[in-house]
Design an enzyme around this catalytic site. Structure first.
Site, PDB file in Angstrom:
ATOM      1  N   ARG A   1     -38.082-127.403 -88.238  1.00 40.89           N
ATOM      2  CA  ARG A   1     -37.783-125.966 -88.100  1.00 40.89           C
ATOM      3  C   ARG A   1     -36.615-125.750 -87.141  1.00 40.89           C
ATOM      4  NH1 ARG A   1     -43.659-124.910 -88.886  1.00 40.89           N
ATOM      5  NH2 ARG A   1     -43.870-123.890 -90.892  1.00 40.89           N
TER       6      ARG A   1
ATOM      7  N   GLU B   1     -55.019-126.817-100.680  1.00 36.62           N
ATOM      8  CA  GLU B   1     -53.613-126.631-101.060  1.00 36.62           C
ATOM      9  C   GLU B   1     -53.143-127.728-102.019  1.00 36.62           C
ATOM     10  OE1 GLU B   1     -52.467-124.315 -96.901  1.00 36.62           O
ATOM     11  OE2 GLU B   1     -51.567-126.276 -97.293  1.00 36.62           O
TER      12      GLU B   1
ATOM     13  N   TYR C   1     -50.972-117.944-100.924  1.00 35.54           N
ATOM     14  CA  TYR C   1     -50.991-117.323 -99.593  1.00 35.54           C
ATOM     15  C   TYR C   1     -52.045-116.220 -99.476  1.00 35.54           C
ATOM     16  CZ  TYR C   1     -46.768-119.723 -97.915  1.00 35.54           C
ATOM     17  OH  TYR C   1     -45.855-120.652 -97.476  1.00 35.54           O
TER      18      TYR C   1
ATOM     19  N   HIS D   1     -43.451-125.746 -95.129  1.00 36.76           N
ATOM     20  CA  HIS D   1     -44.859-125.390 -94.896  1.00 36.76           C
ATOM     21  C   HIS D   1     -45.642-126.686 -94.792  1.00 36.76           C
ATOM     22  CE1 HIS D   1     -48.905-123.741 -95.499  1.00 36.76           C
ATOM     23  NE2 HIS D   1     -49.088-124.764 -96.311  1.00 36.76           N
TER      24      HIS D   1
ATOM     25  N   LYS E   1     -39.290-125.185 -98.616  1.00 42.37           N
ATOM     26  CA  LYS E   1     -39.185-123.801 -99.085  1.00 42.37           C
ATOM     27  C   LYS E   1     -37.802-123.513 -99.700  1.00 42.37           C
ATOM     28  CE  LYS E   1     -42.664-122.035 -95.852  1.00 42.37           C
ATOM     29  NZ  LYS E   1     -43.026-120.916 -94.938  1.00 42.37           N
TER      30      LYS E   1
ATOM     31  N   THR F   1     -43.965-122.554 -86.098  1.00 40.72           N
ATOM     32  CA  THR F   1     -43.679-121.672 -87.245  1.00 40.72           C
ATOM     33  C   THR F   1     -42.390-120.900 -87.043  1.00 40.72           C
ATOM     34  OG1 THR F   1     -46.055-121.437 -87.591  1.00 40.72           O
ATOM     35  CG2 THR F   1     -44.642-119.799 -88.644  1.00 40.72           C
TER      36      THR F   1
ATOM     37  N   PHE G   1     -46.396-109.121 -93.182  1.00 38.60           N
ATOM     38  CA  PHE G   1     -45.275-109.879 -93.743  1.00 38.60           C
ATOM     39  C   PHE G   1     -45.553-110.425 -95.144  1.00 38.60           C
ATOM     40  CE2 PHE G   1     -47.794-112.738 -90.991  1.00 38.60           C
ATOM     41  CZ  PHE G   1     -48.109-113.764 -91.875  1.00 38.60           C
TER      42      PHE G   1
ATOM     43  N   ARG H   1     -47.375-131.556 -88.870  1.00 34.71           N
ATOM     44  CA  ARG H   1     -47.150-130.346 -88.073  1.00 34.71           C
ATOM     45  C   ARG H   1     -46.229-130.643 -86.892  1.00 34.71           C
ATOM     46  NH1 ARG H   1     -49.724-126.037 -89.667  1.00 34.71           N
ATOM     47  NH2 ARG H   1     -49.737-124.920 -87.698  1.00 34.71           N
TER      48      ARG H   1
END
Ligand code: CMP
Length: 142
Positions: free
Chosen positions: A103, A127, A50, A116, A10, A92, A58, A86
């Site tokens: 993260r 995706e 999204y 992501h 990101k 998240t 959000f 993941r």
């Protein structure tokens, strides 16, 4: 089984020069990068990607953040790639992400959370197709 999953680095992590460090985590875990490019999303592209979150409170902040700078998009291939990615990413919310995850190490908040990754095989397929034509994906033969 060998799977493909979709990954985004990101705008926050690209801006902080963490592309290489994050690619190293994927490769060290045995995931192969079989497609990759840098893109700066338009508002329409971010809203489309999204769309499932369009009713969430959000959503506006998410679209604004995801269009704030370039991102890296990639397809990762490997054994159980969806779940493996993941696990590499962590929760998240970086405050809940396990030690040593992307993260935990690179994200500042649930809104600006560095990466992501697809949450299931079906979303991975959708995706990947959103960003890559079939001939932009390079299966590994060696
Ligand atoms: P991502 O996997 O890219 O999917 C949607 C993003 O919305 C998510 O990562 C978070 O960065 C962001 N987000 C912000 N608030 C929330 C929330 N309460 N729950 C889930 N995602 C959130």
């Amino acid at each position: 089984a060998i799977e493909r999953t979709f990954s985004i680095i990101k705008p926050d992590a690209v801006a902080k020069n963490h592309i290489g460090a994050i690619y190293n985590r994927f490769e060290s875990a045995g995931l192969k990068i079989v497609a990759a490019k840098m893109v700066h999303l338009t508002k329409e592209q971010a809203e489309g990607f999204y769309a499932e979150h369009s009713e969430r409170p959000f959503f506006g902040a998410l679209v604004s953040f995801m269009t704030s700078g370039p991102i890296m998009v990639q397809v990762l291939e490997g054994e159980n790639a969806v779940a493996a990615n993941r696990e590499i990413m962590g929760a998240t919310n970086p405050a809940q992400a396990a030690r040593g995850t992307l993260r935990a190490d690179y994200a500042d908040s649930i809104d600006e959370n560095a990466v992501h990754g697809s949450d299931a095989l079906a979303s991975a397929e959708r995706e990947i197709a959103y960003f890559f034509a079939a001939d932009e994906i390079c299966p590994r033969t060696r």
